[in-house]
Design a protein around this motif. Structure first.
Motif, PDB file in Angstrom:
ATOM      1  N   PHE A  38       0.940  -1.346  -0.024  1.00 37.80           N
ATOM      2  CA  PHE A  38      -0.235   0.084   0.046  1.00 37.80           C
ATOM      3  C   PHE A  38       0.838   1.428   0.146  1.00 37.80           C
ATOM      4  CE2 PHE A  38      -2.828   3.270   1.599  1.00 37.80           C
ATOM      5  CZ  PHE A  38      -3.897   3.048   1.029  1.00 37.80           C
ATOM      6  N   TYR A  39       1.979   1.173   1.009  1.00 38.26           N
ATOM      7  CA  TYR A  39       2.885   2.323   0.890  1.00 38.26           C
ATOM      8  C   TYR A  39       3.662   2.689  -0.481  1.00 38.26           C
ATOM      9  CZ  TYR A  39       7.304   4.809   2.009  1.00 38.26           C
ATOM     10  OH  TYR A  39       8.261   5.901   1.972  1.00 38.26           O
ATOM     11  N   GLU A  40       3.912   1.699  -1.240  1.00 39.15           N
ATOM     12  CA  GLU A  40       4.653   1.834  -2.449  1.00 39.15           C
ATOM     13  C   GLU A  40       3.647   2.192  -3.516  1.00 39.15           C
ATOM     14  OE1 GLU A  40       6.571  -2.069  -2.970  1.00 39.15           O
ATOM     15  OE2 GLU A  40       8.059  -1.555  -2.007  1.00 39.15           O
ATOM     16  N   ALA A  41       2.377   1.908  -3.653  1.00 36.45           N
ATOM     17  CA  ALA A  41       1.547   2.497  -4.275  1.00 36.45           C
ATOM     18  C   ALA A  41       0.576   3.700  -3.863  1.00 36.45           C
ATOM     19  CB  ALA A  41       0.165   1.408  -4.344  1.00 36.45           C
ATOM     20  N   SER A  42       1.279   4.284  -3.000  1.00 30.82           N
ATOM     21  CA  SER A  42       0.828   5.801  -2.534  1.00 30.82           C
ATOM     22  C   SER A  42       1.552   6.819  -3.118  1.00 30.82           C
ATOM     23  CB  SER A  42       0.810   5.820  -0.889  1.00 30.82           C
ATOM     24  OG  SER A  42      -0.088   4.709  -0.370  1.00 30.82           O
ATOM     25  N   HIS A  43       1.189   7.848  -3.386  1.00 28.96           N
ATOM     26  CA  HIS A  43       1.782   9.119  -3.973  1.00 28.96           C
ATOM     27  C   HIS A  43       2.226  10.125  -2.703  1.00 28.96           C
ATOM     28  CE1 HIS A  43       1.018   8.261  -8.223  1.00 28.96           C
ATOM     29  NE2 HIS A  43      -0.533   8.293  -7.983  1.00 28.96           N
ATOM     30  N   ILE A  44       3.107   9.607  -2.117  1.00 31.67           N
ATOM     31  CA  ILE A  44       3.814  10.302  -1.064  1.00 31.67           C
ATOM     32  C   ILE A  44       5.035  11.043  -1.603  1.00 31.67           C
ATOM     33  CG2 ILE A  44       4.919   9.922   1.077  1.00 31.67           C
ATOM     34  CD1 ILE A  44       2.431   9.115   1.462  1.00 31.67           C
ATOM     35  N   ASP A  45       5.160  12.337  -1.270  1.00 34.49           N
ATOM     36  CA  ASP A  45       6.274  13.184  -1.647  1.00 34.49           C
ATOM     37  C   ASP A  45       7.408  12.892  -0.659  1.00 34.49           C
ATOM     38  OD1 ASP A  45       7.976  15.222  -2.273  1.00 34.49           O
ATOM     39  OD2 ASP A  45       6.357  16.598  -2.011  1.00 34.49           O
ATOM     40  N   SER A  46       8.383  12.131  -1.175  1.00 26.69           N
ATOM     41  CA  SER A  46       9.728  11.998  -0.113  1.00 26.69           C
ATOM     42  C   SER A  46      10.151  13.233   0.338  1.00 26.69           C
ATOM     43  CB  SER A  46      10.729  11.076  -0.872  1.00 26.69           C
ATOM     44  OG  SER A  46      10.771  11.451  -2.044  1.00 26.69           O
ATOM     45  N   PHE A  47      10.011  14.316  -0.236  1.00 29.50           N
ATOM     46  CA  PHE A  47      10.835  15.652   0.044  1.00 29.50           C
ATOM     47  C   PHE A  47      10.281  16.496   1.005  1.00 29.50           C
ATOM     48  CE2 PHE A  47      12.662  14.312  -4.046  1.00 29.50           C
ATOM     49  CZ  PHE A  47      13.832  14.113  -3.567  1.00 29.50           C
ATOM     50  N   ALA A  48       8.690  16.168   1.225  1.00 27.40           N
ATOM     51  CA  ALA A  48       7.607  17.066   2.007  1.00 27.40           C
ATOM     52  C   ALA A  48       8.102  16.746   3.393  1.00 27.40           C
ATOM     53  CB  ALA A  48       6.514  16.961   1.553  1.00 27.40           C
ATOM     54  N   MET A  49       7.866  17.815   4.247  1.00 29.94           N
ATOM     55  CA  MET A  49       8.171  17.685   5.661  1.00 29.94           C
ATOM     56  C   MET A  49       6.913  17.180   6.192  1.00 29.94           C
ATOM     57  SD  MET A  49      11.181  18.517   6.691  1.00 29.94           S
ATOM     58  CE  MET A  49      11.051  19.042   8.438  1.00 29.94           C
ATOM     59  N   ARG A  50       5.754  17.403   5.861  1.00 33.99           N
ATOM     60  CA  ARG A  50       4.577  16.979   6.311  1.00 33.99           C
ATOM     61  C   ARG A  50       3.494  16.701   4.954  1.00 33.99           C
ATOM     62  NH1 ARG A  50       4.271  16.930  11.393  1.00 33.99           N
ATOM     63  NH2 ARG A  50       5.253  18.318  12.876  1.00 33.99           N
ATOM     64  N   GLN A  51       2.915  15.635   5.271  1.00 36.17           N
ATOM     65  CA  GLN A  51       1.907  15.030   4.216  1.00 36.17           C
ATOM     66  C   GLN A  51       0.567  15.116   4.737  1.00 36.17           C
ATOM     67  OE1 GLN A  51       3.475  13.367   1.470  1.00 36.17           O
ATOM     68  NE2 GLN A  51       5.493  13.510   2.096  1.00 36.17           N
ATOM     69  N   ASP A  52      -0.412  15.303   3.875  1.00 39.40           N
ATOM     70  CA  ASP A  52      -1.932  15.451   4.051  1.00 39.40           C
ATOM     71  C   ASP A  52      -2.437  14.242   3.714  1.00 39.40           C
ATOM     72  OD1 ASP A  52      -4.104  16.511   5.250  1.00 39.40           O
ATOM     73  OD2 ASP A  52      -4.633  17.654   3.254  1.00 39.40           O
ATOM     74  N   PHE A  53      -1.926  13.086   3.552  1.00 38.50           N
ATOM     75  CA  PHE A  53      -2.172  11.779   3.026  1.00 38.50           C
ATOM     76  C   PHE A  53      -3.340  11.425   3.861  1.00 38.50           C
ATOM     77  CE2 PHE A  53      -1.916   7.355   2.503  1.00 38.50           C
ATOM     78  CZ  PHE A  53      -2.095   7.057   1.426  1.00 38.50           C
ATOM     79  N   PHE A  54      -3.041  11.051   5.226  1.00 40.05           N
ATOM     80  CA  PHE A  54      -4.014  10.403   6.164  1.00 40.05           C
ATOM     81  C   PHE A  54      -5.109  11.953   6.566  1.00 40.05           C
ATOM     82  CE2 PHE A  54      -0.611   7.774   6.862  1.00 40.05           C
ATOM     83  CZ  PHE A  54      -1.152   6.601   6.642  1.00 40.05           C
ATOM     84  N   LYS A  55      -6.207  12.072   5.977  1.00 46.89           N
ATOM     85  CA  LYS A  55      -7.111  13.041   6.067  1.00 46.89           C
ATOM     86  C   LYS A  55      -7.805  13.373   7.375  1.00 46.89           C
ATOM     87  CE  LYS A  55      -6.698  14.711   1.826  1.00 46.89           C
ATOM     88  NZ  LYS A  55      -6.481  16.166   1.555  1.00 46.89           N
ATOM     89  N   GLY A 124      -2.109   5.583  -8.268  1.00 48.63           N
ATOM     90  CA  GLY A 124      -1.608   5.664  -6.939  1.00 48.63           C
ATOM     91  C   GLY A 124      -2.727   6.048  -5.784  1.00 48.63           C
ATOM     92  N   VAL A 125      -2.558   5.835  -4.774  1.00 48.39           N
ATOM     93  CA  VAL A 125      -3.289   6.345  -3.773  1.00 48.39           C
ATOM     94  C   VAL A 125      -2.791   7.877  -3.388  1.00 48.39           C
ATOM     95  CG1 VAL A 125      -4.591   6.235  -1.569  1.00 48.39           C
ATOM     96  CG2 VAL A 125      -3.822   4.246  -2.728  1.00 48.39           C
ATOM     97  N   GLU A 126      -3.728   8.863  -3.456  1.00 49.88           N
ATOM     98  CA  GLU A 126      -3.355  10.025  -3.415  1.00 49.88           C
ATOM     99  C   GLU A 126      -3.560  10.542  -1.946  1.00 49.88           C
ATOM    100  OE1 GLU A 126      -1.846  13.671  -4.837  1.00 49.88           O
ATOM    101  OE2 GLU A 126      -2.132  11.783  -5.821  1.00 49.88           O
ATOM    102  N   PHE A 127      -4.874   9.985  -1.377  1.00 53.09           N
ATOM    103  CA  PHE A 127      -4.986  10.252   0.241  1.00 53.09           C
ATOM    104  C   PHE A 127      -6.136   9.260   0.613  1.00 53.09           C
ATOM    105  CE2 PHE A 127      -8.387  13.282  -1.633  1.00 53.09           C
ATOM    106  CZ  PHE A 127      -9.300  12.802  -0.986  1.00 53.09           C
ATOM    107  N   LEU A 128      -6.270   9.044   1.855  1.00 56.25           N
ATOM    108  CA  LEU A 128      -7.064   8.176   2.740  1.00 56.25           C
ATOM    109  C   LEU A 128      -7.775   8.914   3.664  1.00 56.25           C
ATOM    110  CD1 LEU A 128      -8.304   5.585   3.142  1.00 56.25           C
ATOM    111  CD2 LEU A 128      -6.236   4.875   4.544  1.00 56.25           C
ATOM    112  N   LEU A 129      -9.077   8.904   3.472  1.00 57.28           N
ATOM    113  CA  LEU A 129      -9.986   9.827   4.536  1.00 57.28           C
ATOM    114  C   LEU A 129     -10.534   8.739   5.226  1.00 57.28           C
ATOM    115  CD1 LEU A 129     -11.438  12.175   5.680  1.00 57.28           C
ATOM    116  CD2 LEU A 129     -12.904  12.124   3.596  1.00 57.28           C
ATOM    117  N   ALA A 130     -10.808   8.867   6.675  1.00 55.65           N
ATOM    118  CA  ALA A 130     -11.525   8.078   7.611  1.00 55.65           C
ATOM    119  C   ALA A 130     -12.599   8.858   8.309  1.00 55.65           C
ATOM    120  CB  ALA A 130     -10.680   7.292   8.520  1.00 55.65           C
ATOM    121  N   GLU A 131     -13.818   8.559   8.088  1.00 58.73           N
ATOM    122  CA  GLU A 131     -14.973   9.299   8.806  1.00 58.73           C
ATOM    123  C   GLU A 131     -15.817   8.451   9.713  1.00 58.73           C
ATOM    124  OE1 GLU A 131     -16.596  12.543   6.044  1.00 58.73           O
ATOM    125  OE2 GLU A 131     -16.177  10.811   4.863  1.00 58.73           O
TER     126      GLU A 131
END
Length: 142
Positions: A38-55, A124-131
């Motif tokens: 799942f991690y490898e299929a995510s669009h995570i920016d390896s240079f960003a200090m903080r990510q808004d992946f987990f909404k 790839g997964v851009e973000f994941l939201l849990a509500e």
């Protein structure tokens, strides 16, 4: 396409902890095959200090797998790891390069929204939201 990609990722998360072992950059992540996929299929920016992946929460540093895994092992995301049943609530394509699907897992009172985006020809997964179910099913009119 996007739907098949997400189906495969949900199966990987379902099988997480099933005893798979994978060597990665000299480190061994025992039982983390599903989450690593799942991690490898995510669009995570390896240079960003903080990510808004987990909404659900504040942006956090999840560029390294260890940090991503720590975030995923917190409620409510941990319910996706080793789950038994996925129920699709709805799905839609937003143009040619964005796909969104809402699901519920087992009988957990949380709705998960996966947003996939095609970048450089790869879904790839851009973000994941849990509500919470109550909030997710409410139609908010402003």
């Amino acid at each position: 396409g996007a739907s098949a990609t997400l189906d495969a990722l949900l199966v990987a998360l379902q099988q997480h902890g099933g005893g798979y072992e994978r060597k990665w950059d000299g480190d061994c992540y025992t039982g983390c095959e599903g989450l690593l996929t799942f991690y490898e299929a995510s669009h995570i920016d390896s240079f960003a200090m903080r990510q808004d992946f987990f909404k659900r929460g504040n942006p956090r540093d999840v560029a390294r797998f260890e940090d991503f895994s720590n975030a995923f092992h917190q409620k409510p995301y941990m319910y996706l790891l080793g789950h038994n049943c996925t129920t699709m609530l709805n799905e839609m394509y937003l143009g040619d390069n964005v796909y969104v699907r809402r699901v519920s897992i087992d009988k957990v009172p949380v709705t998960f929204t996966f947003s996939l985006q095609r970048k450089h020809g790869r879904w790839g997964v851009e973000f994941l939201l849990a509500e919470d179910h109550d909030e997710a099913l409410e139609l908010k009119v402003l």
